[in-house]
Write an enzyme that holds these catalytic residues in place. Sequence first.
Site, PDB file in Angstrom:
ATOM      1  N   LEU A 127      -2.335  -1.079  -3.475  1.00 32.87           N
ATOM      2  CA  LEU A 127      -3.435  -0.283  -2.946  1.00 32.87           C
ATOM      3  C   LEU A 127      -3.012   1.178  -2.895  1.00 32.87           C
ATOM      4  O   LEU A 127      -1.953   1.509  -2.349  1.00 32.87           O
ATOM      5  CB  LEU A 127      -3.824  -0.752  -1.542  1.00 32.87           C
ATOM      6  N   GLY A 160       3.835   0.344  -1.572  1.00 35.91           N
ATOM      7  CA  GLY A 160       3.606  -0.102  -2.940  1.00 35.91           C
ATOM      8  C   GLY A 160       4.712   0.345  -3.884  1.00 35.91           C
ATOM      9  O   GLY A 160       5.101  -0.390  -4.801  1.00 35.91           O
ATOM     10  N   ALA A 167       0.824  -1.206   0.000  1.00 40.83           N
ATOM     11  CA  ALA A 167       0.000   0.000   0.000  1.00 40.83           C
ATOM     12  C   ALA A 167       0.857   1.256   0.000  1.00 40.83           C
ATOM     13  O   ALA A 167       1.874   1.324   0.690  1.00 40.83           O
ATOM     14  CB  ALA A 167      -0.927   0.013   1.220  1.00 40.83           C
ATOM     15  N   CYS A 168       0.411   2.242  -0.767  1.00 38.50           N
ATOM     16  CA  CYS A 168       0.967   3.600  -0.778  1.00 38.50           C
ATOM     17  C   CYS A 168       2.484   3.569  -0.963  1.00 38.50           C
ATOM     18  O   CYS A 168       2.975   3.008  -1.923  1.00 38.50           O
ATOM     19  CB  CYS A 168       0.532   4.326   0.497  1.00 38.50           C
ATOM     20  N   SER A 169       3.254   4.167  -0.049  1.00 36.27           N
ATOM     21  CA  SER A 169       4.706   4.173  -0.218  1.00 36.27           C
ATOM     22  C   SER A 169       5.284   2.771  -0.177  1.00 36.27           C
ATOM     23  O   SER A 169       6.302   2.488  -0.821  1.00 36.27           O
ATOM     24  CB  SER A 169       5.366   5.049   0.853  1.00 36.27           C
TER      25      SER A 169
END
Length: 559
Positions: free
Chosen positions: A323, A298, A294-296
């Site tokens: 995500l 990711g 997720a996010c960073s």
Amino acid sequence: MTSAPEDTAVPLDQILTRAAFGSAGRWLPGSSGARFLDALAQHPDRVKARIGGFVDELGRIAKGTSEIAPRRGDRRFTDPAWSENPLLKRVVQAYLAANDTAEGLLRDAPLEWQDAERMKFVMSNIAEALSPSNNPLISPVAWKALFESGGANTIAGPLNLVRDIASSPRIPSMVEPDAFRVGADLAVTPGAVVYRAPMFELIQYLPQTETVHAVPLLIVPPTINKYYVLDLAPGRSLIEYLVKQGHQVFVVSWLNPDERHSEWGIDAYAAAAIDAFSVVDRIIGAGSVHVLAACSGGLITSLAAAHRAAKGSIGELAGLTLLVTMIDQRRAGVAGSLVDEGVARAAIARSASKGYLDGRHLAEVFAWLRPSDLVWNYWVNNYLQGKTPPKFDILFWNADTTRMPAALHRDFIEAAVHNKLATPGAVTVLGTPVDLGDVTVDSYVVAGSADHICPWTNCYRSSQLLGGKVRFVLSTNGHIAALVNPPGNRKSSYQVSDDNSLDAAEWRGAATTAQGSWWPDYATWLADRSGPRISPSPLLGNTEFAPLGVAPGTYVMAR
């Protein structure tokens, strides 16, 4: 001033550079303000027309004939007194007229895109701050609180204000610091720490079904906040949900770094993600592992996957889930290209001098992206009414910030400032130039339609950088609510398609719409790629990786 999420979002380089500077430096218009005034000076007829229209509207407001009114859904002025009291009604109308005039002047000024975006952001923050609903002397909400509390709000409110400005982030508290307890109220899915490294703990969750899918799932959370956004209260935990669907789930819990860890950059975090992947494979022994990030997290996982692909090991990755991950940051909202190399270098030098970027400064930046909801709403509640904010697990997690090592701060800015992450071969990871097109496994990519941090259009373009088949999901939620989206929410829906070859607008017009949460759809997608059902091991870990303690572990507790 209201804008679509993709217009008010701020790309990674802009967020990280703003967070490195003091509050005043983040919100002042700088040279854009001077160019704005100069542009208006070159068109005095437009200024005269706008000011004349404003004066005429003030005249109608004074006579009571003005039809100007708050927009539908503007929660600042829902109290009946704003419309029923003649004086308060005129105050609101004058405020709205001034706001409309400022917006008109900004539209009239022939500015470059960068200057226009900077001025729009600054002026919208000023407009939000000057709202009559924030003024304790005229707010009907404040006066009602005065009478209902017997004046107690005039004591509690200032005390709350003093407490909040005493330390970073200097914004109104969104949740009380003792509203929840990690390990007691949140992050309570049963499991154990099966591996501990300097950068992370690896948690394995106890199976809760008679059989489990053979191929395990490793979760790599953001590096900016703690992992338990994916394991909130029971019934709101994605980890709990996937375990109950028969998946073997592991999660990385990052250490909260300090000045001793200043040299941890993208290479170090990518190596840590690969290390966690290896441990999961050695515990389960399935020969492949799914990864959800997720996010960073990711960003790091995508780069690590591309590195593994370049080394010929992509076959060990069963599937990739991203995500709210924005790899392509081209024109990602407000001031998308305002950070030049000089500003970037200054921001990098600031974090280098401390050894880290304080997560509380990032929390402040994120709050000011949505000031009406995340600043002034709590200003009224905490200071004017003298109340404590309501308990909300997401906001508690949001306040439980972590630091970012100076090297990771530097690497993210340098990679983002020229959109290098989206350029094949432009970024080197662990000595290897990487190309996300080499990640040829199936991927599941989720974005939020109301995301003010990672605009969904950028997440969609990011999915097109991957080389395998992609199932793209657009959830009707913001950055975090898109993740914390358990089944049963009747207001939720999502669009989904296995074809991400179209441009973003065409995709949205063609994609199928489904009611409810995307979690069941994802569990099915994951199950189809996770092998046969087998009997789970009665013990967590194995002889090589014996449990070191119960979940949620020790790293998540560090402040």
